[in-house]
Design a protein around this motif. Structure first.
Motif: not given
Length: 298
Positions: A27, A92, A145, A148, A263, A268-269
């Motif tokens: 990433k 993600d 998300n 995405q 993440g 990130e969630t």
């Protein structure tokens, strides 16, 4: 034999930490590189590392083994290096790792159907439980998300099939070859194709060096190549040989937990439902690999 049982768990946990971290490194590397540059550069740098430490091991590969070494190289390293990078341009890093958990299921199915490798009921149940946990993670991730593009998940799924074929090839046809020899041989085959791809991506344009993100991304790829590919490749080949394809592929059940933690640290969630899915995954790994206790006779 008992020491070997403990050692394979050590290998499994170390590989889970290394490969679970690889997704966040991909990433970060994609900030300054495109997916094709990342995949090609990762392959080339890994090849250089493995040539340095494993060049003298190539002589132990027999002529008749090279076709399996080549197949293992393309399916286990070359195409997945590009496919995961392409996938992470839209989904993600944690989701990519979660989808990678399909490897054990594919390993069992392909191992039984194509390679005639025996599996038992406990392994199948453990894989199914692990898959349930993975499904929970996927569904929750999709809910958290919604923007995405999950069509790109197909690149990860294709990679899991390739990994499953690769692990069965190693166990069936390359059991007698040293792990470092396999890894070095893989990259002898795929090094030149990766170099050609890198040349075609305009990577060597000197103007790229003026971009700080380009330079820092190369740094992430170097770390990814050494730990996430070169070192992990040798450890994984050793793990396959000392255990079973199903056990070795179970590394993909623990990797998502590591990836989810990274993440979370990268904003990130993460939800409690994903935590539940992670626990279910761990139980599936335990069940699939717990040995049947022998009943002692008096």
């Amino acid at each position: 034999m008992q020491n070997n049982d403990y050692l394979k768990w050590v290998y499994l946990l170390v590989l889970s930490l290394i490969w679970g971290t690889s997704f966040i490194l991909i990433k970060k590397a994609l900030i300054g590189l495109n997916a094709y540059q990342l995949g090609a550069l990762r392959t080339i740098i890994t090849g250089i590392f493995l040539f340095i430490v494993g060049y003298n091991k190539l002589k132990f590969i027999k002529k008749e083994d090279w076709k399996w070494i080549a197949l293992s190289g393309f399916l286990g390293s070359f195409f997945p290096a590009f496919f995961f990078a392409i996938a992470e341009t839209e989904i993600d890093s944690a989701v990519a790792s979660i989808l990678n958990s399909l490897v054990p299921l594919n390993t069992v199915l392909l191992g039984a159907a194509v390679f005639k490798i025996a599996t038992n009921t406990r392994q199948v149940i453990g894989i199914i439980i692990g898959f349930v946990g993975t499904s929970i993670l996927i569904l929750e991730g999709a809910d958290l998300n919604p923007n995405q593009n999950y069509w790109y998940a197909g690149f990860v799924i294709a990679s899991t099939i390739m990994y499953a074929i690769n692990v069965n090839v190693i166990k069936t046809y390359l059991q007698h070859v040293k792990p470092l020899s396999i890894a070095a041989g893989n990259y002898v085959i795929i090094f030149i194709p990766a170099l050609l791809v890198l040349i075609l991506t305009d990577f060597f344009n000197v103007e790229n060096l003026d971009q700080s993100e380009f330079v820092s991304s190369i740094g992430f790829v170097v770390v990814l190549s050494f730990f996430g590919t070169a070192l992990a490749k040798v450890l994984f080949n050793k793990l396959v040989q000392m255990s079973t394809p199903v056990f070795a592929s179970s590394v993909t059940y623990i990797m998502p937990i590591v990836a989810l933690i990274w993440g979370l640290l990268d904003n990130e969630t993460f939800s409690w439902t994903q935590g539940l899915g992670s626990l279910i995954i761990l139980f599936g790994v335990f069940l699939a690999n717990r040995k049947q206790k022998k009943i002692r006779s008096n």
